[in-house]
Design a protein around this motif. Structure first.
Motif, PDB file in Angstrom:
ATOM      1  N   ALA A  68      63.965  13.333  15.411  1.00 11.30           N
ATOM      2  CA  ALA A  68      64.668  14.591  15.153  1.00 11.30           C
ATOM      3  C   ALA A  68      66.112  14.288  14.783  1.00 11.30           C
ATOM      4  O   ALA A  68      66.794  13.546  15.488  1.00 11.30           O
ATOM      5  N   LEU A  70      69.811  16.207  13.687  1.00 10.07           N
ATOM      6  CA  LEU A  70      70.556  17.459  13.578  1.00 10.07           C
ATOM      7  C   LEU A  70      71.663  17.251  12.557  1.00 10.07           C
ATOM      8  O   LEU A  70      72.546  16.421  12.750  1.00 10.07           O
ATOM      9  N   PHE A  90      73.547  19.474  21.984  1.00  8.53           N
ATOM     10  CA  PHE A  90      72.326  18.790  21.549  1.00  8.53           C
ATOM     11  C   PHE A  90      72.330  17.346  22.046  1.00  8.53           C
ATOM     12  O   PHE A  90      71.323  16.850  22.569  1.00  8.53           O
ATOM     13  N   ILE A 100      66.902  10.535  18.687  1.00  8.56           N
ATOM     14  CA  ILE A 100      67.591  11.563  17.904  1.00  8.56           C
ATOM     15  C   ILE A 100      68.861  10.992  17.277  1.00  8.56           C
ATOM     16  O   ILE A 100      69.392   9.974  17.717  1.00  8.56           O
ATOM     17  N   LEU A 162      67.829  21.301  11.730  1.00  6.97           N
ATOM     18  CA  LEU A 162      67.040  20.326  12.480  1.00  6.97           C
ATOM     19  C   LEU A 162      65.980  19.781  11.535  1.00  6.97           C
ATOM     20  O   LEU A 162      65.178  20.543  10.981  1.00  6.97           O
ATOM     21  N   ASP A 164      62.938  16.822  10.596  1.00  2.00           N
ATOM     22  CA  ASP A 164      61.980  15.897  11.201  1.00  2.00           C
ATOM     23  C   ASP A 164      62.001  14.547  10.490  1.00  2.00           C
ATOM     24  O   ASP A 164      62.786  14.320   9.563  1.00  2.00           O
ATOM     25  N   THR A 186      66.901  23.382  21.214  1.00  3.18           N
ATOM     26  CA  THR A 186      66.407  22.300  22.072  1.00  3.18           C
ATOM     27  C   THR A 186      64.890  22.374  22.241  1.00  3.18           C
ATOM     28  O   THR A 186      64.221  21.337  22.310  1.00  3.18           O
ATOM     29  N   CYS A 188      62.758  23.463  19.965  1.00  6.19           N
ATOM     30  CA  CYS A 188      62.162  22.970  18.720  1.00  6.19           C
ATOM     31  C   CYS A 188      62.315  21.453  18.604  1.00  6.19           C
ATOM     32  O   CYS A 188      61.399  20.757  18.153  1.00  6.19           O
ATOM     33  N   ALA A 189      63.466  20.935  19.012  1.00  4.47           N
ATOM     34  CA  ALA A 189      63.664  19.485  18.987  1.00  4.47           C
ATOM     35  C   ALA A 189      62.694  18.796  19.938  1.00  4.47           C
ATOM     36  O   ALA A 189      62.177  17.707  19.634  1.00  4.47           O
ATOM     37  N   SER A 190      62.426  19.413  21.072  1.00  2.00           N
ATOM     38  CA  SER A 190      61.486  18.834  22.036  1.00  2.00           C
ATOM     39  C   SER A 190      60.093  18.706  21.439  1.00  2.00           C
ATOM     40  O   SER A 190      59.366  17.745  21.721  1.00  2.00           O
TER      41      SER A 190
END
Length: 203
Positions: A68, A70, A90, A100, A162, A164, A186, A188-190
């Motif tokens: 991920a 950002l 984040f 990340i 964000l 991928d 957070t 969605c990042a998870s």
């Protein structure tokens, strides 16, 4: 200044669009092409985890593709604090647990800085980060067509994406972060980080 409420759920893979290619420079003068993406292979479209061809001036060991990323875009100095309202929480949430990276991108379109000599001199005095997961980088030159691809009109606010490991935008926001929006980011990042762990477990 917030133009729209951020996504509440992750954008599905089937409709996610690719983040436009963007060349940036770090304060040490190195060039990086964003977003970092997994190189495609014939037998596995998600195989591999290091970018080589698109970032020839960086060692491949430096370019492990995050699950991920950002990307925080600032077109004016006034939106730097907006970007940090997203990037710092984040990092607090994921820096010790996830694969990340954060890229705080400042756009500089002053014509005088088209000269590489002036550009190198300026970079020595620009803000930087000592956190290896927080990348403060700069994009020089005209950015009209880049903005068109992301439908960015207002340059006074910050834009947050964000992305991928295949370079697709899976969540987006703008302006200064609210607590509710940080929670959705957070979450969605998870999802992306959990998918990365699943890939490792399957290997």
């Amino acid at each position: 200044m917030q133009l729209a409420v951020a996504n509440k759920i992750i954008i599905p893979e089937a409709v996610a669009v690719k983040f436009p290619d963007l060349a940036v420079q770090s304060t040490d003068g190195r060039t990086l092409n964003l977003p970092l993406v997994v190189p495609l292979r014939n037998d596995d479209h998600e195989a591999g985890n290091a970018v080589v061809s698109q970032n020839g001036d960086r060692k491949s060991s430096d370019l492990v593709v995050p699950d991920a990323s950002l990307l925080c875009l600032s077109f004016r100095a006034s939106s730097h604090k907006m970007a940090e309202s997203w990037s710092l929480p984040f990092l607090d949430a994921f820096s010790s647990t996830g694969n990340i990276q954060v890229y705080e991108v400042s756009f500089i379109d002053i014509w005088l800085l088209s000269s590489s000599l002036w550009r190198r001199a300026l970079l020595k005095f620009m803000r930087r980060s000592d956190d290896p997961q927080r990348n403060v980088v700069y994009s020089f030159g005209d950015h009209y067509y880049f903005r068109q691809k992301l439908r960015i009109i207002n340059l006074l606010t910050g834009y947050i994406y964000l992305v991928d490991r295949l370079g697709r935008v899976r969540w987006e926001g703008s302006g200064s972060a609210t607590q509710e929006e940080l929670s959705s980011l957070t979450a969605c990042a998870s999802v992306l980080l959990d998918a990365g762990k699943t890939r490792l477990d399957d290997k």
